[in-house]
Write an enzyme that holds these catalytic residues in place. Structure first.
Site, PDB file in Angstrom:
ATOM      1  N   ARG A  23       0.823  -1.216   0.000  1.00  0.00           N
ATOM      2  CA  ARG A  23       0.000   0.000   0.000  1.00  0.00           C
ATOM      3  C   ARG A  23       0.855   1.264   0.000  1.00  0.00           C
ATOM      4  NH1 ARG A  23      -3.831  -1.148   4.973  1.00  0.00           N
ATOM      5  NH2 ARG A  23      -1.864  -2.042   5.684  1.00  0.00           N
ATOM      6  N   ASN A  41      -6.498  -2.673   1.894  1.00  0.00           N
ATOM      7  CA  ASN A  41      -6.440  -4.137   1.983  1.00  0.00           C
ATOM      8  C   ASN A  41      -7.835  -4.699   2.204  1.00  0.00           C
ATOM      9  OD1 ASN A  41      -3.683  -4.488   1.701  1.00  0.00           O
ATOM     10  ND2 ASN A  41      -3.282  -4.610   3.905  1.00  0.00           N
TER      11      ASN A  41
END
Length: 780
Positions: A23, A41
């Site tokens: 990320r 996520n």
């Protein structure tokens, strides 16, 4: 930033993309290409919405794979267009989590531009990252007196540190790890929230002010005053045995050069002669212990940090008792800041072996470790970060410049093995009795577990059952099909048969070996499979182990095998290789055996054992290659009795004289199936012993002769079937002397040869084979 002519896309990234800094990487990539949106996520992997000009979006999506973080493994990127919403920045949003109605939703759905709720059936479940060795940046900090993490044993970032061993669930967020026990301090929280920091969204981030605490405990469990690392170092220098809590469990340590300490460790651990691994402070120190080629050094210094098996130097500064009877030595480098700190302080190699007694699983829960290791360790180096999943050290060696994994655990598990064939229904494969791993599979991914050991104790079986349930939770697998070995007395088979509401599929042991090799290579067969190992139950009720099969993923046919011989005493013949020598010598010489030292060494029991073999009393028939190695090792005077599985074969390999070019002849006996006359090899070895030939030359001639016989048998099978691809599997092919001879011979015959690399050729890889065989039959 979006503007006139902007497009918006919804992206899903699947694979090993959680716990690897993905990320933060996406945030940086978005900034570099000037696109807006968000990333997060969920249990399926990483979801992204990105907005910007078409060329920028194309460059952005291409970079998701081409520029992914080193620890990531991107398996699939899917893109679909959505309506632009006119965002001006790019950010990480809260993770989506499972809901009671079978969907995954993100908190604040409106904030995410109306992103739809994904059905569980739409997505695979995200892979969980293996643990990674300490990176150079974290190591520099731990050695810098001016850094706030100076000498802190738990420094980590998005590129390194604990992952699988601390994960309790997915998606991978701090609340789903054992680091949830520790609240981040302000300084760590700022690093965690700063897109420019390498700890941006590093879930295990911590420091001395807020993270786990290291302590030294005496044998009585009381906390020792002073610096714990210094205390442990002094203990080791005084010849004591120290238990150290690592990433996936406890280890036992002594200085590698301290012979009495190594002997004490062996006695207390009840490990008579199995080699210990040695941790070297750095690669330069490792080169004083073993001969490292470039491939071996790359493995040694990589992020996975396995034990690397390499040729031992004659002047290696380690006690002989570290690896008695072995030509190779297992070496490893530090893989946590704690191990680095201790290695720096000692400036000398130290033994680091599993914290258990022989035949028990590695201890990883604190109270249990203190109890189980109380009579072994003189002191403990412990910390208060819980271990969720035990993981022993992985073991690898190099074959032809490529990695050959012998034990797949820390640093490797639970990274999936992708296969080109879908699993129609979720599968659990329970593996073998020895060197057990299991496998859960769905979609096109097979998740092979960490090494659990031999299922011969209540503790190991409990660890097996708990690990199966943990994997099923992590990877969203509710098994509908359960695969198992055919042997009814295996505890893994009993576990499978106790499952309710599932379809059971029994898979023959050696078919599973060959299928494991096929799965690793994405090859559906048919091939000629050579499966050489210790023992596995055959379809005819005998114990197989020297098999040549024509096999695909659905079925197999036994087309050749090593000559069968009785195993006098059954399991006793495994522990006492001289019994196999007696059976083979009686087979080839009958009532007029040569006068050999092995018979003289066991003259009182020899006639009894021979009678057992002749009458079949407690003497099951076997075609085992492993038992053939045992017999030759005993005949050659290398090993009569073993203290661990495979010891005689390993020591016979270690004795091979590389300059010997001779080979014992072995006939092929025509029939269906074809039989390799293994007795010819034993007879030739016995004749050489009687003539006074050196054991090293005998070992070399045996290896070369067996390899030549295998190649001839495969050539005959190939001529009869038209097949030109051969898969080699089974624990005997961990022997690189035999493996090289067989591969070279087959290549001279113009066969394509498949060998293992990422999955162990021994029983540690058999669960993968069971899984793909079960799935292939499920697809029919």
């Amino acid at each position: 930033m979006s503007g006139t002519g902007a497009r918006r896309i919804r992206v899903r990234v699947e694979g090993l993309v959680q716990g690897v800094g993905f990320r933060p990487f996406v945030c940086g990539l978005a900034g570099a290409h000037g696109v807006s949106g968000f990333v997060g996520n969920d249990p399926g992997g990483v979801f992204i919405e990105a907005e910007g000009e078409s060329a920028r979006l194309e460059a952005f999506t291409a970079g998701l794979t081409a520029q992914a973080p080193p620890l990531a493994l991107v398996e699939r990127v899917s893109v679909e267009p959505v309506e632009p919403v006119g965002e001006s920045d790019f950010r990480i949003v809260p993770s989506r989590r499972a809901t009671g109605d079978g969907t995954w939703r993100a908190p604040g759905g409106d904030l995410l531009g109306g992103a739809r709720a994904f059905s569980v059936g739409d997505l695979s479940v995200a892979s969980v990252s293996p643990d990674a060795g300490t990176c150079a940046a974290c190591l520099r900090e731990s050695r810098d007196p001016g850094d706030r993490r100076y000498r802190y044993p738990f420094a980590n970032c998005t590129g390194c540190g604990p992952r699988f061993t601390i994960v309790t669930g997915v998606p991978y967020d701090r609340c789903a790890t054992t680091m949830a026990d520790f609240e981040m301090c302000g300084a760590c929280a700022r690093e965690y929230g700063d897109p420019g920091d390498r700890r941006f969204h590093a879930q295990p981030v911590c420091c001395p002010a807020c993270g786990p605490v290291l302590r030294a405990l005496g044998a009585d469990g009381r906390v020792e005053a002073g610096d714990p690392v210094e205390t442990a170092a002094r203990w080791l220098e005084a010849g004591r045995v120290v238990a150290i809590k690592g990433l996936g469990g406890y280890h036992l340590a002594v200085l590698a050069a301290d012979g009495p300490a190594v002997a004490a460790l062996r006695a207390r651990k009840r490990r008579e002669s199995r080699p210990f691994a040695v941790l070297a402070p750095d690669a330069a120190a490792a080169r004083t212990l073993v001969h490292l080629d470039p491939a071996a050094e790359r493995l040694l210094t990589g992020t996975r940090r396995p034990i690397v098996l390499a040729p031992r130097r004659g002047d290696a500064p380690v006690a002989d008792a570290v690896a008695p009877g072995a030509r190779d030595l297992g070496v490893m480098l530090p893989y946590t800041p704690l191990h680095h700190l201790l290695a720096d302080r000692l400036a000398a190699p130290y033994v680091l072996t599993s914290g258990n007694l022989t035949d028990e699983p590695i201890a990883y829960r604190d109270e249990e470790a203190l109890r189980r290791l109380a009579g072994v360790a003189d002191g403990f180096l412990v910390h208060d970060r819980r271990i969720e999943a035990p993981a022993d050290d992985s073991l690898v060696r190099v074959f032809r410049g490529r990695e050959l994994v012998l034990r797949r655990s820390r640093g490797y598990a639970p990274a999936p093995v992708g296969v080109p064939w879908p699993f129609p229904r979720p599968v659990l494969a329970c593996g073998a009795q020895l060197k057990n791993t299991f496998c859960v599979a769905r979609g096109t991914q097979a998740f092979l577990s960490q090494h659990l050991g031999d299922l011969e104790s209540h503790e190991t079986l409990r660890c097996f059952a708990e690990s199966v349930e943990h994997f099923c939770r992590l990877f969203g697998v509710r098994p509908a099909v359960v695969a198992h070995d055919l042997h009814p007395e295996y505890l893994s088979t009993a576990y499978a048969r106790d499952r309710e509401g599932v379809d059971l599929i029994g898979v023959q042991h050696h078919h599973a070996h060959v299928a494991s090799c096929l799965a690793e290579h994405g090859h559906g067969g048919p091939v000629i499979g050579v499966a050489f190992d210790g023992l596995g139950l055959g379809e005819d009720g005998t114990l197989w182990g020297g098999e040549v099969l024509v096999a695909d993923l659905v079925s197999y046919r036994r087309v050749a095998h090593l000559e069968t011989v009785p195993m006098p005493g059954g399991a006793a013949a495994v522990r006492q290789p001289w019994r196999m020598a007696a059976a083979w010598l009686d087979r080839v010489h009958g009532d007029a055996p040569p006068c050999l030292p092995v018979a003289e060494r066991h003259r009182e029991q020899w006639p009894v054992v021979v009678r057992m073999a002749r009458t079949g009393l407690n003497s099951p028939l076997t075609s085992s290659a492993g038992r053939l190695f045992d017999a030759v090792a005993a005949v050659a005077g290398v090993r009569d009795v073993i203290s661990y599985e495979g010891q005689a074969a390993a020591e016979l390999e270690a004795r091979v004289d590389p300059g010997e070019q001779g080979a014992y002849p072995a006939r092929l006996i025509e029939g269906e199936p074809l039989v390799i006359a293994a007795g010819d090899l034993v007879r030739a070895a016995a004749e050489d012993v009687a003539a006074g030939t050196d054991a090293g030359r005998i070992a070399a001639r045996f290896h070369r002769g067996l390899a030549a016989a295998v190649v001839r048998a495969v050539r005959v099978v190939g001529e009869g079937t038209g097949l030109r691809t051969v898969a080699l599997s089974g624990g005997v092919f961990q022997n690189t002397v035999l493996l090289e001879a067989v591969v070279s011979g087959l290549e001279r015959e113009r066969f394509q040869v498949l060998v293992h690399s990422r999955v162990p050729p021994g029983d540690g890889g058999i669960a993968l084979g069971q899984a793909v065989v079960a799935a292939a039959n499920d697809r029919r």
